[in-house]
Design an enzyme around this catalytic site. Structure first.
Site, PDB file in Angstrom:
ATOM      1  N   GLN A 133      -9.471  -6.593  -5.132  1.00  0.00           N
ATOM      2  CA  GLN A 133      -8.934  -7.375  -4.027  1.00  0.00           C
ATOM      3  C   GLN A 133     -10.063  -7.592  -3.022  1.00  0.00           C
ATOM      4  O   GLN A 133     -10.575  -6.635  -2.427  1.00  0.00           O
ATOM      5  CB  GLN A 133      -7.766  -6.648  -3.350  1.00  0.00           C
ATOM      6  CG  GLN A 133      -7.057  -7.450  -2.276  1.00  0.00           C
ATOM      7  CD  GLN A 133      -6.069  -8.456  -2.817  1.00  0.00           C
ATOM      8  OE1 GLN A 133      -5.769  -8.457  -4.014  1.00  0.00           O
ATOM      9  NE2 GLN A 133      -5.521  -9.297  -1.956  1.00  0.00           N
ATOM     10  N   GLU A 136     -11.417  -3.813  -2.847  1.00  0.00           N
ATOM     11  CA  GLU A 136     -10.476  -2.786  -3.297  1.00  0.00           C
ATOM     12  C   GLU A 136     -10.312  -2.902  -4.809  1.00  0.00           C
ATOM     13  O   GLU A 136      -9.553  -3.729  -5.307  1.00  0.00           O
ATOM     14  CB  GLU A 136      -9.135  -2.966  -2.597  1.00  0.00           C
ATOM     15  CG  GLU A 136      -9.214  -2.974  -1.086  1.00  0.00           C
ATOM     16  CD  GLU A 136      -8.009  -3.663  -0.453  1.00  0.00           C
ATOM     17  OE1 GLU A 136      -6.869  -3.217  -0.718  1.00  0.00           O
ATOM     18  OE2 GLU A 136      -8.198  -4.657   0.267  1.00  0.00           O
ATOM     19  N   HIS A 174       0.804  -1.224   0.000  1.00  0.00           N
ATOM     20  CA  HIS A 174       0.000   0.000   0.000  1.00  0.00           C
ATOM     21  C   HIS A 174       0.840   1.279   0.000  1.00  0.00           C
ATOM     22  O   HIS A 174       0.504   2.270   0.652  1.00  0.00           O
ATOM     23  CB  HIS A 174      -0.957   0.003   1.191  1.00  0.00           C
ATOM     24  CG  HIS A 174      -2.008  -1.054   1.127  1.00  0.00           C
ATOM     25  ND1 HIS A 174      -2.495  -1.561  -0.060  1.00  0.00           N
ATOM     26  CD2 HIS A 174      -2.676  -1.723   2.117  1.00  0.00           C
ATOM     27  CE1 HIS A 174      -3.412  -2.473   0.185  1.00  0.00           C
ATOM     28  NE2 HIS A 174      -3.532  -2.603   1.486  1.00  0.00           N
ATOM     29  N   HIS A 221      -9.681   1.744   0.667  1.00  0.00           N
ATOM     30  CA  HIS A 221      -9.555   0.579   1.547  1.00  0.00           C
ATOM     31  C   HIS A 221     -10.650   0.562   2.616  1.00  0.00           C
ATOM     32  O   HIS A 221     -10.404   0.194   3.764  1.00  0.00           O
ATOM     33  CB  HIS A 221      -8.175   0.569   2.199  1.00  0.00           C
ATOM     34  CG  HIS A 221      -7.686  -0.784   2.602  1.00  0.00           C
ATOM     35  ND1 HIS A 221      -8.234  -1.499   3.642  1.00  0.00           N
ATOM     36  CD2 HIS A 221      -6.689  -1.559   2.111  1.00  0.00           C
ATOM     37  CE1 HIS A 221      -7.579  -2.642   3.788  1.00  0.00           C
ATOM     38  NE2 HIS A 221      -6.653  -2.712   2.857  1.00  0.00           N
TER      39      HIS A 221
END
Length: 310
Positions: free
Chosen positions: A254, A277, A95, A165
């Site tokens: 994700q 995500e 990230h 997120h």
């Protein structure tokens, strides 16, 4: 309103948005969606204080970058030059590094009752990434939906992969193991022990990763999902009385079921919320067969993701 003040003295603002039955709270710190209410039910995990976000967050509600997800070995090569990044997830960069976009204070560029645009300039060499990157994210409440628009530009070749997120819990309490997921995806990305894609796009048919028909999060695989799916369409999640439909211009999503939340380092226990995500694939800078995440001067990278509730 002022949400808090950083040790540097810089203030963090909270922006309130509303439209119809939706209400949201967005922070300038990390471009965080702190709260998203649908008919009074808060469907995202948020924290109480700025200090909590600085010390107890697992990226709750934040925009992560420059590169969302993992880059293997915390390094990549671009145009023959190797760049080294912070290794903050075992040997890998996760990230965007130790001080990624989730830990930056963004600037309010435009705002209305139902929309806000936040901007950030990431200097050349920030967390090891090349080029000065200008980023913007716009949150808009419209027609029972939260729409997120991203845009980036650079003055030198770089890689970029922004995503949000947020952890969703459509019941507003408890865990998400009974949330039912349907995903228009025929392939997923198998990973190694460090959660780096092997490079294969594997068929989901006949596996616990097949959500082409609806399945509860906890029905299989002990709910331990933290995998990227190749999207052929949208994702639908139903929990309690709400259904959320996710559409995106990105090639993957994700799906993380929150199994690593521990209830000690954060205020939330395992499976308190799930993440969807929307993004390019993990480790794309090192895997040339994946869609490119390279951004060059003169280009403008944009993407849109919409979370619609019914």
């Amino acid at each position: 309103m002022i949400f808090g003040t950083l040790p540097s003295g810089r203030q963090v603002e909270q922006i309130e948005l509303s439209s119809g039955r939706l209400r949201a709270e967005v922070l300038t710190y990390g471009a965080i969606v702190r709260r998203l209410e649908v008919s009074g039910v808060n469907v995202v995990l948020g924290l109480d204080t700025l200090d909590d976000y600085r010390t107890r967050s697992r990226y709750f509600g934040a925009v992560v970058g420059r590169y969302g997800n993992r880059i293997a070995g915390a390094r990549f090569t671009l145009d023959g030059v190797e760049f080294t990044l912070p290794a903050n997830d075992g040997p890998n960069c996760l990230h965007g590094g130790t001080e990624g976009f989730d830990a930056k204070v963004w600037t309010v560029a435009e705002r209305s009752d139902s929309s806000v645009t936040l901007t950030l300039v990431s200097p050349d060499g920030d967390q090891g990434f090349p080029g000065t990157l200008s980023a913007s994210v716009t949150y808009t409440l419209e027609d029972d939906a939260l729409r997120i628009d991203y845009a980036t530009e650079t003055d030198a070749p770089t890689v970029v992969n922004l995503t949000n997120h947020s952890y969703f819990n459509l019941k507003g309490e408890g865990d998400v193991l009974d949330h039912v997921v349907r995903m228009e995806s025929e392939h997923y990305l198998p990973v190694d022990d460090d959660k780096i894609p092997t490079g294969e796009l594997a068929p989901v048919k006949g596996t616990v990763f097949d959500f082409t028909e609806p399945h509860a999060v906890g029905e299989r695989f002990e709910g331990a999902y933290d995998h990227c799916f190749v999207l052929d369409g949208g994702v639908t999640v139903t929990g309690g009385d709400l259904t959320m439909e996710v559409t995106t211009t990105e090639p993957g999503v994700q799906f993380y079921a929150g199994g690593m939340l521990d209830g000690a380092a954060t205020p939330y226990g395992p499976f308190a919320g799930l993440c969807l995500e929307t993004q390019h694939f993990p480790d794309s800078p090192n895997q040339q067969q994946f869609p490119s995440t390279v951004l060059r001067p003169g280009e403008r990278r944009t993407s849109t993701t919409t979370y619609r509730f019914r």
